[in-house]
Design an enzyme around this catalytic site. Structure first.
Site, PDB file in Angstrom:
ATOM      1  N   TYR A  68      33.198 121.461  15.164  1.00  0.00           N
ATOM      2  CA  TYR A  68      31.779 121.556  14.793  1.00  0.00           C
ATOM      3  C   TYR A  68      31.618 121.596  13.276  1.00  0.00           C
ATOM      4  O   TYR A  68      30.767 120.930  12.701  1.00  0.00           O
ATOM      5  CB  TYR A  68      31.159 122.815  15.412  1.00  0.00           C
ATOM      6  N   PHE A 103      12.618  98.018   4.416  1.00  0.00           N
ATOM      7  CA  PHE A 103      12.798  97.687   5.829  1.00  0.00           C
ATOM      8  C   PHE A 103      11.726  98.436   6.633  1.00  0.00           C
ATOM      9  O   PHE A 103      11.181  99.436   6.160  1.00  0.00           O
ATOM     10  CB  PHE A 103      14.210  98.062   6.306  1.00  0.00           C
ATOM     11  N   ASP A 104      11.417  97.975   7.842  1.00  0.00           N
ATOM     12  CA  ASP A 104      10.280  98.563   8.565  1.00  0.00           C
ATOM     13  C   ASP A 104      10.447 100.054   8.849  1.00  0.00           C
ATOM     14  O   ASP A 104       9.479 100.819   8.754  1.00  0.00           O
ATOM     15  CB  ASP A 104       9.952  97.781   9.847  1.00  0.00           C
ATOM     16  N   ASP A 122      19.106 101.511  -0.527  1.00  0.00           N
ATOM     17  CA  ASP A 122      19.316 101.343   0.914  1.00  0.00           C
ATOM     18  C   ASP A 122      20.520 100.410   1.051  1.00  0.00           C
ATOM     19  O   ASP A 122      20.429  99.208   0.790  1.00  0.00           O
ATOM     20  CB  ASP A 122      18.061 100.752   1.564  1.00  0.00           C
ATOM     21  N   ALA A 180      22.517  99.489   3.598  1.00  0.00           N
ATOM     22  CA  ALA A 180      22.943  98.981   4.909  1.00  0.00           C
ATOM     23  C   ALA A 180      23.883  97.774   4.769  1.00  0.00           C
ATOM     24  O   ALA A 180      24.869  97.660   5.478  1.00  0.00           O
ATOM     25  CB  ALA A 180      21.726  98.619   5.756  1.00  0.00           C
ATOM     26  N   LYS A 184      25.711  98.453  10.048  1.00  0.00           N
ATOM     27  CA  LYS A 184      25.833  97.101   9.488  1.00  0.00           C
ATOM     28  C   LYS A 184      27.192  97.019   8.769  1.00  0.00           C
ATOM     29  O   LYS A 184      28.213  96.837   9.405  1.00  0.00           O
ATOM     30  CB  LYS A 184      24.663  96.828   8.528  1.00  0.00           C
ATOM     31  N   HIS A 210       6.566  96.320  17.365  1.00  0.00           N
ATOM     32  CA  HIS A 210       7.355  95.223  17.939  1.00  0.00           C
ATOM     33  C   HIS A 210       8.314  95.694  19.026  1.00  0.00           C
ATOM     34  O   HIS A 210       8.656  94.944  19.927  1.00  0.00           O
ATOM     35  CB  HIS A 210       8.140  94.501  16.834  1.00  0.00           C
TER      36      HIS A 210
HETATM   37  N1  F0G Z   1      17.602  99.712   6.223  1.00  0.00           N
HETATM   38  C1  F0G Z   1      17.811  98.406   6.472  1.00  0.00           C
HETATM   39  C2  F0G Z   1      17.889  97.452   5.339  1.00  0.00           C
HETATM   40  C3  F0G Z   1      17.955  97.971   7.796  1.00  0.00           C
HETATM   41  O1  F0G Z   1      18.147  96.683   8.032  1.00  0.00           O
HETATM   42  C4  F0G Z   1      17.902  98.923   8.836  1.00  0.00           C
HETATM   43  C5  F0G Z   1      18.041  98.513  10.231  1.00  0.00           C
HETATM   44  C6  F0G Z   1      17.687 100.268   8.518  1.00  0.00           C
HETATM   45  C7  F0G Z   1      17.556 100.634   7.193  1.00  0.00           C
HETATM   46  C8  F0G Z   1      17.616 101.334   9.575  1.00  0.00           C
HETATM   47  O2  F0G Z   1      18.854 101.605  10.067  1.00  0.00           O
HETATM   48  O3  F0G Z   1      18.734 101.008  12.492  1.00  0.00           O
HETATM   49  O4  F0G Z   1      20.544 102.461  11.615  1.00  0.00           O
HETATM   50  O5  F0G Z   1      18.246 103.313  11.795  1.00  0.00           O
HETATM   51  N2  F0G Z   1      18.008  97.331  10.604  1.00  0.00           N
HETATM   52  C9  F0G Z   1      18.230  96.825  11.944  1.00  0.00           C
HETATM   53  C10 F0G Z   1      17.937  95.363  11.968  1.00  0.00           C
HETATM   54  C11 F0G Z   1      17.550  97.589  13.010  1.00  0.00           C
HETATM   55  O6  F0G Z   1      17.930  94.785  13.072  1.00  0.00           O
HETATM   56  O7  F0G Z   1      17.740  94.742  10.929  1.00  0.00           O
HETATM   57  P1  F0G Z   1      19.100 102.125  11.594  1.00  0.00           P
END
Ligand code: F0G
Length: 472
Positions: free
Chosen positions: A87, A140-141, A230, A232, A273, A464
């Site tokens: 833990y 990102f969304d 960010d 990713a 990613k 979406h």
């Molecule tokens: N930032 C970026 C640039 C992303 O592309 C994503 C997720 C996230 C943050 C959020 O990360 O999914 O681990 O919570 N992108 C996926 C996509 C969902 O299909 O582009 P997460």
């Protein structure tokens, strides 16, 4: 980058030469099966015309996302076995922390169960009152949703060329400094942080140049505003810098990563990613005060600070995956898949986002379906048609994803309507990419028959994922 230093992508003369042989062999396979068109028609009806509602059993090739859909290596599977499930004080955490320290240059590392939980921690700390503004290139969304969830306001400064599909400049993921700098000058009091996304997923997976992050970092420091990256797809971004940015071709991916992140105060990462894992993420910084607060929120949302909502084995797999993702042979193979798919489609007359991004190919749905008005969500309509045609799952990045402006309640129609084919890492072969190309070209011949969609039920948040539709 300064205008004089712009570098341009040149379409290759011989597209077959883009193919890079996979630097791995297959040890374990997962069967997939094709279905009939009549069957898929029923599936679409049952899924209420939302591909997120379709079982993967009924998908032939899945290009919905590159997130968490990659194949792990034998070293990662071995690391899973050695995961320490304590833990507190997990040894697997130490492994992850040391890897992030080495590759990213940040001392403090907090795991989170995926990217958006790192965003929740970040925004919970920085957006302390309503109306604060978070600028970026294109959020990102989920990042945008977390900003708004805390009462903040999204402000974006994408490079103007990003929406111009005929402009082959590289590094279209850059922040437009001409607009960003004066905005920061005027509004710095209401800006708690800046988030730069590299590569820029919402802008076609375009990379951010080192020159740009350096300039953005300088502006942020001038106003004492923290800059977070960010991350990713930061490793794919580093590969673009190595390949295209003047002065970087001889530098290692690790050196480029470190230099890129040295201009920032911290990073958030969805490890699903470039971490080459199926789940996980983290937040990292050198700043003691931020770390103190991030720790509080991590404990509140994601569990103790050495596991952050993940199993110990997940932490170990991320640590191994991050290093594998910096391997040049892997990156060359990885980036070539998107380049091959995009270039072949483009040469066959399909309008796609160019230069090719790192993780996905984006088709211009308004150009593909000129008969569909924006109000009938051409990007979404095209994903449904492609599924019906071929069993391929893709997703919309456009008006549907952008959602409504919270102030006006209107759809955000400014920007492109794209179909995204996101390529899972180390999963599909070039034969499977050729299948995708054939399906799209066949669909193009009958594009005039593609039907638009309307909402039957519109979800209020990140619509979406869960909205329901009918064909028009
Ligand atoms: N930032 C970026 C640039 C992303 O592309 C994503 C997720 C996230 C943050 C959020 O990360 O999914 O681990 O919570 N992108 C996926 C996509 C969902 O299909 O582009 P997460």
């Amino acid at each position: 980058m300064g205008l004089n230093e712009l570098v341009y992508w040149k379409p290759p003369k011989d597209v077959a030469r883009l193919k890079v042989a996979e630097p791995f062999k297959i040890k374990s396979i997962e069967p997939i099966r094709q279905t009939t068109r009549a069957y898929r028609r029923r599936i679409l009806q049952r899924a209420r015309y939302n591909l997120f509602n379709v079982s993967s059993r009924d998908i032939f090739l899945d290009f919905l996302t590159d997130s968490g859909t990659g194949a792990m290596s034998q070293s990662q599977w071995a690391a899973l076995q050695q995961g320490d499930e304590s833990y507190a004080g997990s040894v697997s955490f130490d492994l992850l922390r040391d890897t992030v320290r080495d590759l990213f240059g940040f001392k403090h590392v907090l795991p989170s169960h995926q990217g958006r939980s790192a965003e929740l921690v970040l925004m919970s700390h920085f957006i302390s009152k309503k109306g604060l503004v978070v600028p970026g290139n294109l959020h990102f969304d989920t990042t945008g949703a977390h900003i708004e969830f805390q009462g903040g306001v999204i402000k974006e400064f994408p490079d103007r060329r990003i929406a111009d599909l005929d402009d082959f400049s590289l590094f279209k993921g850059d922040i437009d400094l001409k607009r960003f700098a004066p905005y920061m000058e005027k509004n710095h009091r209401k800006i708690p942080l800046v988030v730069l996304t590299a590569t820029c997923n919402s802008g076609g997976g375009q990379p951010v140049s080192l020159a740009n992050v350096a300039a953005v970092g300088k502006i942020c420091r001038k106003h004492r505003i923290p800059l977070f990256i960010d991350s990713a797809r930061i490793i794919e971004n580093a590969y673009f810098i190595k390949t295209y940015e003047p002065g970087y071709s001889r530098k290692s991916i690790r050196t480029i990563l470190r230099e890129f992140l040295s201009h920032a105060d911290g990073a958030i990462m969805s490890a699903k990613k470039d971490g080459l894992v199926n789940i996980g993420g983290f937040i990292a910084t050198n700043n003691e005060e931020y770390y103190e607060n991030f720790r509080r929120y991590t404990i509140l949302f994601d569990g103790f600070i050495t596991y952050g909502g993940l199993a110990g084995r997940d932490l170990a797999a991320i640590a191994v995956g991050l290093r594998e993702a910096t391997d040049l042979d892997y990156l060359r193979y990885r980036i070539s898949q998107a380049a091959y798919l995009a270039t072949r489609l483009w040469q066959a007359g399909v309008r796609v986002v160019l230069p090719p991004g790192g993780h996905a190919v984006y088709i211009d749905a308004r150009a593909f379906c000129p008969h569909l008005p924006v109000g009938q969500y051409p990007g979404h309509a095209l994903t449904l048609a492609l599924y019906l045609e071929s069993g391929i799952r893709s997703c919309e990045i456009g008006t549907l994803l952008r959602g409504r402006d919270p102030q006006t309640g209107e759809d955000r129609t400014k920007g492109l309507d794209l179909l995204r084919l996101a390529i899972p890492r180390r999963v599909y072969s070039y034969n499977q990419l050729d299948y995708v190309i054939d399906a799209i070209l066949k669909l193009k011949k009958n594009a005039h028959t593609i039907r638009g969609v309307k909402f039957v039920r519109e979800a209020p948040f990140l619509r979406h994922f869960t909205s329901e539709f009918a064909l028009i």
